[in-house]
Design a protein around this motif. Structure first.
Motif, PDB file in Angstrom:
ATOM      1  N   GLY A 185      -2.705  84.901  47.821  1.00 45.79           N
ATOM      2  CA  GLY A 185      -3.384  84.640  46.561  1.00 45.79           C
ATOM      3  C   GLY A 185      -4.453  83.599  46.772  1.00 45.79           C
ATOM      4  O   GLY A 185      -4.762  83.249  47.913  1.00 45.79           O
ATOM      5  N   ASN A 186      -4.994  83.112  45.670  1.00 44.09           N
ATOM      6  CA  ASN A 186      -6.055  82.115  45.725  1.00 44.09           C
ATOM      7  C   ASN A 186      -5.501  80.804  46.282  1.00 44.09           C
ATOM      8  O   ASN A 186      -5.038  79.954  45.551  1.00 44.09           O
ATOM      9  CB  ASN A 186      -6.617  81.924  44.313  1.00 44.09           C
ATOM     10  N   ILE A 187      -5.528  80.662  47.590  1.00 48.97           N
ATOM     11  CA  ILE A 187      -4.962  79.546  48.356  1.00 48.97           C
ATOM     12  C   ILE A 187      -3.429  79.519  48.306  1.00 48.97           C
ATOM     13  O   ILE A 187      -2.779  79.524  49.338  1.00 48.97           O
ATOM     14  CB  ILE A 187      -5.558  78.163  47.950  1.00 48.97           C
ATOM     15  N   ASN A 190      -6.830  70.994  40.796  1.00 45.53           N
ATOM     16  CA  ASN A 190      -5.468  71.079  41.355  1.00 45.53           C
ATOM     17  C   ASN A 190      -5.445  71.515  42.816  1.00 45.53           C
ATOM     18  O   ASN A 190      -4.428  71.390  43.491  1.00 45.53           O
ATOM     19  CB  ASN A 190      -4.564  72.001  40.512  1.00 45.53           C
ATOM     20  N   MET A 191      -6.590  71.993  43.345  1.00 43.73           N
ATOM     21  CA  MET A 191      -6.636  72.425  44.744  1.00 43.73           C
ATOM     22  C   MET A 191      -6.468  71.262  45.718  1.00 43.73           C
ATOM     23  O   MET A 191      -6.179  71.471  46.888  1.00 43.73           O
ATOM     24  CB  MET A 191      -7.953  73.134  45.045  1.00 43.73           C
ATOM     25  N   VAL A 192      -6.661  70.043  45.254  1.00 52.33           N
ATOM     26  CA  VAL A 192      -6.492  68.900  46.157  1.00 52.33           C
ATOM     27  C   VAL A 192      -5.084  68.888  46.757  1.00 52.33           C
ATOM     28  O   VAL A 192      -4.878  68.455  47.890  1.00 52.33           O
ATOM     29  CB  VAL A 192      -6.819  67.558  45.448  1.00 52.33           C
ATOM     30  N   ALA A 247     -14.639  81.414  49.777  1.00 53.97           N
ATOM     31  CA  ALA A 247     -14.134  80.058  50.045  1.00 53.97           C
ATOM     32  C   ALA A 247     -12.865  80.132  50.892  1.00 53.97           C
ATOM     33  O   ALA A 247     -12.698  79.377  51.848  1.00 53.97           O
ATOM     34  CB  ALA A 247     -13.842  79.326  48.740  1.00 53.97           C
ATOM     35  N   GLY A 248     -11.993  81.063  50.556  1.00 55.27           N
ATOM     36  CA  GLY A 248     -10.710  81.132  51.252  1.00 55.27           C
ATOM     37  C   GLY A 248     -10.846  81.591  52.690  1.00 55.27           C
ATOM     38  O   GLY A 248     -10.273  80.982  53.599  1.00 55.27           O
ATOM     39  N   SER A 249     -11.628  82.649  52.910  1.00 56.52           N
ATOM     40  CA  SER A 249     -11.656  83.241  54.247  1.00 56.52           C
ATOM     41  C   SER A 249     -12.966  83.008  54.996  1.00 56.52           C
ATOM     42  O   SER A 249     -13.039  83.266  56.189  1.00 56.52           O
ATOM     43  CB  SER A 249     -11.406  84.750  54.141  1.00 56.52           C
ATOM     44  N   GLY A 250     -13.999  82.591  54.293  1.00 57.55           N
ATOM     45  CA  GLY A 250     -15.303  82.402  54.953  1.00 57.55           C
ATOM     46  C   GLY A 250     -16.041  83.713  55.180  1.00 57.55           C
ATOM     47  O   GLY A 250     -17.135  83.726  55.748  1.00 57.55           O
ATOM     48  N   SER A 261     -18.347  85.367  35.355  1.00 56.43           N
ATOM     49  CA  SER A 261     -17.615  86.054  36.416  1.00 56.43           C
ATOM     50  C   SER A 261     -17.936  85.381  37.742  1.00 56.43           C
ATOM     51  O   SER A 261     -19.063  84.903  37.956  1.00 56.43           O
ATOM     52  CB  SER A 261     -18.005  87.522  36.461  1.00 56.43           C
ATOM     53  N   TRP A 262     -16.933  85.353  38.617  1.00 61.26           N
ATOM     54  CA  TRP A 262     -17.157  84.678  39.901  1.00 61.26           C
ATOM     55  C   TRP A 262     -18.072  85.492  40.819  1.00 61.26           C
ATOM     56  O   TRP A 262     -17.991  86.716  40.858  1.00 61.26           O
ATOM     57  CB  TRP A 262     -15.832  84.404  40.632  1.00 61.26           C
ATOM     58  N   GLY A 263     -18.923  84.780  41.552  1.00 60.71           N
ATOM     59  CA  GLY A 263     -19.735  85.405  42.581  1.00 60.71           C
ATOM     60  C   GLY A 263     -20.584  86.526  42.021  1.00 60.71           C
ATOM     61  O   GLY A 263     -20.557  87.644  42.544  1.00 60.71           O
ATOM     62  N   LYS A 300     -17.682  89.758  53.783  1.00 56.29           N
ATOM     63  CA  LYS A 300     -17.157  91.093  53.487  1.00 56.29           C
ATOM     64  C   LYS A 300     -16.389  91.117  52.164  1.00 56.29           C
ATOM     65  O   LYS A 300     -16.252  92.148  51.526  1.00 56.29           O
ATOM     66  CB  LYS A 300     -16.197  91.462  54.632  1.00 56.29           C
ATOM     67  N   LYS A 301     -15.881  89.978  51.769  1.00 56.11           N
ATOM     68  CA  LYS A 301     -15.150  89.894  50.505  1.00 56.11           C
ATOM     69  C   LYS A 301     -16.168  89.632  49.400  1.00 56.11           C
ATOM     70  O   LYS A 301     -16.584  88.508  49.170  1.00 56.11           O
ATOM     71  CB  LYS A 301     -14.122  88.767  50.576  1.00 56.11           C
ATOM     72  N   ARG A 302     -16.557  90.709  48.742  1.00 54.39           N
ATOM     73  CA  ARG A 302     -17.691  90.621  47.814  1.00 54.39           C
ATOM     74  C   ARG A 302     -17.241  90.661  46.361  1.00 54.39           C
ATOM     75  O   ARG A 302     -16.346  91.415  46.009  1.00 54.39           O
ATOM     76  CB  ARG A 302     -18.656  91.779  48.083  1.00 54.39           C
ATOM     77  N   PHE A 331     -14.842  68.443  38.221  1.00 49.32           N
ATOM     78  CA  PHE A 331     -14.396  68.860  39.557  1.00 49.32           C
ATOM     79  C   PHE A 331     -13.910  70.299  39.488  1.00 49.32           C
ATOM     80  O   PHE A 331     -13.084  70.636  38.630  1.00 49.32           O
ATOM     81  CB  PHE A 331     -13.231  67.992  40.062  1.00 49.32           C
ATOM     82  N   ASN A 332     -14.383  71.119  40.407  1.00 41.99           N
ATOM     83  CA  ASN A 332     -13.901  72.491  40.456  1.00 41.99           C
ATOM     84  C   ASN A 332     -12.427  72.536  40.865  1.00 41.99           C
ATOM     85  O   ASN A 332     -12.023  71.850  41.806  1.00 41.99           O
ATOM     86  CB  ASN A 332     -14.699  73.293  41.491  1.00 41.99           C
ATOM     87  N   GLU A 333     -11.645  73.333  40.155  1.00 40.19           N
ATOM     88  CA  GLU A 333     -10.234  73.556  40.517  1.00 40.19           C
ATOM     89  C   GLU A 333      -9.578  72.285  41.055  1.00 40.19           C
ATOM     90  O   GLU A 333      -9.148  72.206  42.205  1.00 40.19           O
ATOM     91  CB  GLU A 333     -10.113  74.681  41.545  1.00 40.19           C
TER      92      GLU A 333
HETATM   93  C1  BG6 Z   1     -11.930  79.771  43.547  1.00 43.31           C
HETATM   94  C2  BG6 Z   1     -13.064  78.902  43.958  1.00 43.31           C
HETATM   95  O1  BG6 Z   1     -10.813  79.223  44.140  1.00 43.31           O
HETATM   96  O2  BG6 Z   1     -11.879  81.085  43.935  1.00 43.31           O
HETATM   97  C3  BG6 Z   1     -14.248  79.622  44.544  1.00 43.31           C
HETATM   98  O3  BG6 Z   1     -13.465  78.037  42.931  1.00 43.31           O
HETATM   99  C4  BG6 Z   1     -13.766  80.809  45.361  1.00 43.31           C
HETATM  100  O4  BG6 Z   1     -14.998  78.701  45.278  1.00 43.31           O
HETATM  101  C5  BG6 Z   1     -13.026  81.750  44.436  1.00 43.31           C
HETATM  102  O5  BG6 Z   1     -14.770  81.451  46.047  1.00 43.31           O
HETATM  103  C6  BG6 Z   1     -12.584  83.040  45.063  1.00 43.31           C
HETATM  104  O6  BG6 Z   1     -11.855  82.796  46.225  1.00 43.31           O
HETATM  105  P1  BG6 Z   1     -12.246  83.473  47.603  1.00 43.31           P
HETATM  106  O7  BG6 Z   1     -11.303  82.894  48.583  1.00 43.31           O
HETATM  107  O8  BG6 Z   1     -12.076  84.927  47.412  1.00 43.31           O
HETATM  108  O9  BG6 Z   1     -13.660  83.089  47.851  1.00 43.31           O
END
Ligand code: BG6
Length: 476
Positions: A328-330, A181-183, A428-431, A419-421, A434-436, A177-179
């Motif tokens: 921050g991240n959520i 703890n986000m539940v 994920a956070g804002s939809g 690396s992410w993305g 533009k956040k690249r 499961f991804n992250e």
């Molecule tokens: C992590 C997620 O929380 O952070 C990703 O696993 C998410 O899905 C990434 O995209 C970055 O967060 P954000 O809100 O900038 O997309």
């Protein structure tokens, strides 16, 4: 040389943030499809506002995302060109089981991922697969209340069995499961939990967490039984909580906040509920409904490695007067006056990566895998469409440098870094688009305009060089 010879360099994405094709190939609807952009997103993500279907007033970026559903060959070729050794991606549960509770899987969905994995292997790229990256079939949410219902374990187990068998020999690295703890913080986005007017949201979330943990143990068991070569990891949103001051109360506050994250990994890696969690649940009047055999499953099927996302450290204090907050991240955090922030207010702390790695390695003594890290920023292409993202190169070089110290100086066993993305995708956070985060620019904006064309940013060639030198050459 710091990093192991077989170090898994690569990039990471999630199905719902890049695939699109939400209703193609027999795919069913999922929670992650109905997360809108705009001011309502946060309430939906946190399970406070009910959004079980599309409506006319909102824009839903995951419907098309970056259209990887149709363009994955082009994208994987670019990953291959950068020299990726691994590609972290997720399987959309609703492509395989559109409703979630069917007996038989959807062949179109199975074939789609089989083709992707084969495409990866063409370039020598090892897939690293997140079984669920936040997604839950909408039918399971409406009919069963999602993970608050124990039946979800059965459906998830069926899903796992199918994919482990079908992709045997193609995939060896799995994250349950991804992250996880986000539940607790983003229950609808992370686990399909609509909390609404729930009488006791904490009870609901912890019960769902128990189901997720048992499901994760069962997945680990089946993965190992299906193919002894399979390696299974847990995945946590990491980042140490620093005490705001050296006041003992602040130090304790930091420890308590860290436990909220460690709780899940403690169970997945050590196989038992930690003492502090048992006591906390008792004190809060939360009663976990466990079934016979749950404890044995948790005990006997712990993970092989610890994977985590790292974007920032956090700060804890008991003194509300000093508490200038930052996003921050959520989770929001107390602002750290020693750090700079990204365009989205996330505080930049490269040394914090080494600190988090040491915390995790000291605690679990299992190999680590950094499966998310990166800079979300606004990129402005020049007249020719080129993005000169020196800021991203600096961010990543600084983080990789400290990650290298963690290996070289602290002796941490590190399997890889994705690396992410690695290609721009929906936040994920804002939809937002533009956040690249990517090395590859995607021509698409927040409102869904653009050609979806891909182009290489400056960081593309930089990362290629980093991989080719196995992390020795970080210069711009
Ligand atoms: C992590 C997620 O929380 O952070 C990703 O696993 C998410 O899905 C990434 O995209 C970055 O967060 P954000 O809100 O900038 O997309």
């Amino acid at each position: 040389m710091a990093f192991r010879e077989d170090f898994l360099w690569g990039g990471a994405t999630a199905a719902n943030q890049c695939e699109g094709g939400y209703n193609e190939g027999g795919r069913g609807l999922a929670n992650v499809d109905v997360l809108p952009t705009g001011p309502d997103r946060e309430a939906v993500v946190k399970g406070q506002m009910k959004m079980f279907d599309f409506d006319e007033e909102h824009f839903y970026p995951a419907k098309t995302a970056i259209d990887m559903y149709h363009r994955y060959k082009e994208d994987i070729a670019l990953f291959g060109e950068m020299g990726f050794k691994t590609y972290r991606m997720s399987i959309a549960w609703t492509r395989i089981f559109p409703n979630g509770d069917e007996e038989e899987p959807n062949e179109d969905g199975l074939k789609f991922y089989e083709d992707i994995f084969k495409e990866c292997h063409k370039y020598g790229i090892e897939p690293l697969v997140t079984i669920t990256h936040f997604d839950c079939p909408m039918h399971l949410i409406k009919e069963y209340g999602s993970w608050r219902n124990r039946k979800l374990i059965v459906f998830y187990e069926r899903f796992c069995r199918v994919i482990f068998n079908r992709y045997k020999g193609l995939v060896n690295y799995w994250l349950t499961f991804n992250e996880i703890n986000m539940v607790m913080h983003a229950p609808f986005m992370a686990a399909g939990l609509y909390i609404g007017e729930d009488a006791n949201p904490e009870q609901t979330k912890y019960q769902a967490a128990h189901h997720l943990l048992v499901a994760s143990a069962i997945a680990t068991k089946i993965a190992h039984e299906t193919d002894p070569k399979n390696k299974v990891g847990c995945m946590v949103a990491a980042g140490t909580h620093y005490p705001y001051s050296c006041k003992p109360e602040d130090v304790m506050a930091g420890k308590m906040r860290d436990r909220d994250d460690y709780f899940f990994i403690d169970v997945q890696s050590r196989g038992v509920y930690p003492a502090y969690a048992i006591r906390q649940l008792e004190n809060e009047g939360i009663i976990l409904h466990k079934e016979e055999g749950d404890d044995e499953l948790l005990k006997n099927h712990t993970v092989d490695f610890i994977s985590f996302s790292y974007y920032m450290s956090r700060v804890a204090t008991v003194d509300p007067k000093v508490a200038e907050m930052t996003t921050g991240n959520i989770f929001d955090s107390v602002k750290n006056p020693y750090l700079e922030s990204t365009d989205w207010g996330w505080q930049i702390d490269p040394l914090g990566l080494r600190i988090a790695m040491n915390d995790l390695y000291d605690r679990y003594q299992k190999p680590l895998f950094v499966v998310e890290n990166g800079l979300g920023s606004v990129d402005n292409p020049d007249e020719s469409g080129y993005v000169q993202d020196d800021y991203r190169i600096k961010y990543m070089a600084d983080h990789i440098k400290h990650m290298k110290d963690a290996v070289e100086l602290d002796g941490i066993d590190l399997l890889g870094y994705t690396s992410w993305g690695c290609i721009d995708l929906v936040s994920a956070g804002s939809g937002e688009m533009k956040k690249r985060y990517g090395f590859i620019y995607v021509d698409r904006d927040n409102e869904g305009n653009g050609t979806l064309a891909r182009s290489k940013k400056k960081s593309f060639d930089w990362y290629k060089k980093v991989i080719a030198s196995n992390g020795e050459d970080l210069t711009n």
